[in-house]
Design an enzyme around this catalytic site. Structure first.
Site, PDB file in Angstrom:
ATOM      1  N   GLY A  15      -6.784 -30.343  38.230  1.00  0.00           N
ATOM      2  CA  GLY A  15      -7.741 -29.245  38.105  1.00  0.00           C
ATOM      3  C   GLY A  15      -7.959 -28.826  36.662  1.00  0.00           C
ATOM      4  CB  ALA A  61      -5.730 -22.051  43.360  1.00  0.00           C
ATOM      5  CB  THR A  63     -10.651 -21.140  42.149  1.00  0.00           C
ATOM      6  OG1 THR A  63     -11.348 -22.368  41.880  1.00  0.00           O
ATOM      7  CG2 THR A  63      -9.172 -21.332  41.863  1.00  0.00           C
ATOM      8  CE1 TYR A 100      -0.412 -20.356  34.719  1.00  0.00           C
ATOM      9  CE2 TYR A 100       0.049 -22.118  36.277  1.00  0.00           C
ATOM     10  CZ  TYR A 100       0.162 -21.578  35.011  1.00  0.00           C
ATOM     11  OH  TYR A 100       0.847 -22.259  34.041  1.00  0.00           O
ATOM     12  CE1 TYR A 125      -9.002 -17.481  44.276  1.00  0.00           C
ATOM     13  CE2 TYR A 125      -9.574 -15.558  42.955  1.00  0.00           C
ATOM     14  CZ  TYR A 125      -8.969 -16.796  43.079  1.00  0.00           C
ATOM     15  OH  TYR A 125      -8.319 -17.339  41.997  1.00  0.00           O
ATOM     16  CD1 TRP A 150     -12.916 -12.649  35.339  1.00  0.00           C
ATOM     17  CD2 TRP A 150     -14.324 -12.168  33.664  1.00  0.00           C
ATOM     18  NE1 TRP A 150     -13.553 -11.468  35.656  1.00  0.00           N
ATOM     19  CE2 TRP A 150     -14.429 -11.151  34.646  1.00  0.00           C
ATOM     20  CE3 TRP A 150     -15.110 -12.072  32.513  1.00  0.00           C
ATOM     21  CZ2 TRP A 150     -15.276 -10.060  34.533  1.00  0.00           C
ATOM     22  CZ3 TRP A 150     -15.958 -10.982  32.382  1.00  0.00           C
ATOM     23  CH2 TRP A 150     -16.053  -9.996  33.386  1.00  0.00           C
TER      24      TRP A 150
END
Length: 273
Positions: A15, A61, A63, A100, A125, A150
Site C-alpha cells: 500500500g 486497512a 481506507t 495505524y 470508517y 489526510w
C-alpha cells in the site's frame, strides 16, 4: 534470527504507507494483501508465529471512507475484527505491534484532539478503525497505535493525486473549506515510526504540522480550485468538521507544506524517469 538483529514483519506492504515503510525497514519481511489476508485468522497466526518477528507493523486497512458506508462488513472485518488475531498472535510470541489509526475516531466537535481525548466516530470508517484500536488494547499490552490523518504519498491514490488529475480535466475544482485537519506525507510517517517503536506502549498522534482546510490543502497543489461548503458538496460518509490531531508525546514532524513541496518534486522526477 541473527543475534542483535531486530526482525520486523510488515503487513500491507504494497500500500501507499506500506511501500514507504518497506524503504525504512529494508530488511523486513514484507507481506502484501495478495500474500496475506489479514481477515483470515489462520493465515495471520501462521504468518506471525512461523516468522517470529520482534515487531509487527500493520499498514493494511480499508481506507475508502465513502466505500465503508456501502460495505460495512468489509470495513469492520479489515479495520476492526482482524486486529483481534493480529494482537493475540503478537502477544503470544512477545512481539511489539505497530498499528495505524485515524483522526476519524473523533466526532469533530472540538478544535483539536490529544491522544487521551474521548473518541466518538461519526462514520463507518471511523467506527471500524476505533474497533481495531479496542481489539488491540484488549488483547495485548506492547502496542503502539499511531493515529494519523489526510495521508498522501508516492505509492497510492490520495487527495493530492486526485486534485492534480481533476485540475487537468476541469476548468475549476470545488473543494470544501469548512473541514479542518493536518495533511501527512507517508514518507515522513514511515521515517517517524522507528522512533515511536522505541517509546512506551500507547497511542500516539503523528502528522505533519500545521492545520488547514481541504481547500487550503488543494490550493497548495493546484491553482484552479474554488472553495465551497460541506453542504454544497455532500458526501456519502459524514466527515468531522475538525479532526486536528495534536501530538503531545514526541517531537513534531516538519510542516505539511514543506512535505507537500518535496512530494510534488519527487513526483515530477519519477514521471521523467
Amino acid at each position: 534470527m541473527v543475534v542483535g538483529k531486530i526482525k520486523t514483519l510488515i503487513l500491507g506492504a504494497g500500500g501507499m504507507l506500506g511501500s514507504d515503510l518497506c524503504e525504512v525497514f529494508p530488511d523486513s519481511i514484507k507481506m502484501t494483501h495478495h500474500e496475506l489476508d489479514i481477515t483470515d485468522r489462520v493465515q495471520v497466526r501462521s504468518a506471525i508465529e512461523e516468522n517470529m518477528p520482534d515487531i509487527v507493523i500493520n499498514a493494511a486497512a480499508y481506507t475508502n471512507v465513502d466505500g465503508c458506508e456501502d460495505d460495512k462488513e468489509l470495513a469492520f472485518d479489515v479495520n476492526g475484527r482482524a486486529l483481534i488475531q493480529i494482537a493475540k498472535s503478537c502477544a503470544s510470541i512477545g512481539a511489539v505491534l505497530v498499528h495505524y489509526s485515524t483522526d476519524y475516531v473523533f466526532d469533530g466537535s472540538r478544535n483539536e484532539y490529544v491522544e487521551s481525548d474521548e473518541t466518538n466516530p461519526i462514520n463507518v470508517y471511523g467506527e471500524s478503525k476505533l474497533l481495531g484500536e479496542k481489539n488491540i488494547t484488549e488483547n495485548m499490552k506492547d502496542y503502539r497505535i499511531i493515529r494519523t490523518s489526510w495521508l498522501f504519498g508516492l505509492h497510492g491514490k490520495n487527495f493530492v493525486e486526485t486534485m492534480l488529475r481533476l485540475s487537468g480535466e476541469m476548468q475549476t475544482v470545488r473543494v470544501v473549506n469548512d473541514q479542518f485537519g493536518k495533511p501527512t506525507f507517508t514518507s515522513d510517517l514511515a521515517r517517524k515510526t522507528p522512533e515511536i517503536i522505541g517509546f512506551p506502549p500507547g497511542i500516539y498522534h503523528i502528522t505533519n504540522e500545521g492545520p488547514c482546510s481541504w481547500y487550503e490543502f488543494a490550493r497548495a497543489a493546484i491553482e484552479n480550485v474554488v472553495s465551497c461548503s460541506t453542504d454544497e458538496f455532500p458526501r456519502k460518509a459524514k466527515r468531522p468538521k475538525y479532526s486536528i490531531l495534536t501530538n503531545t508525546k514526541t517531537s513534531p514532524m516538519r510542516p505539511w507544506k514543506e512535505a507537500l513541496n518535496e512530494y510534488l518534486e519527487l513526483r515530477k522526477s519519477m514521471k521523467k524517469e
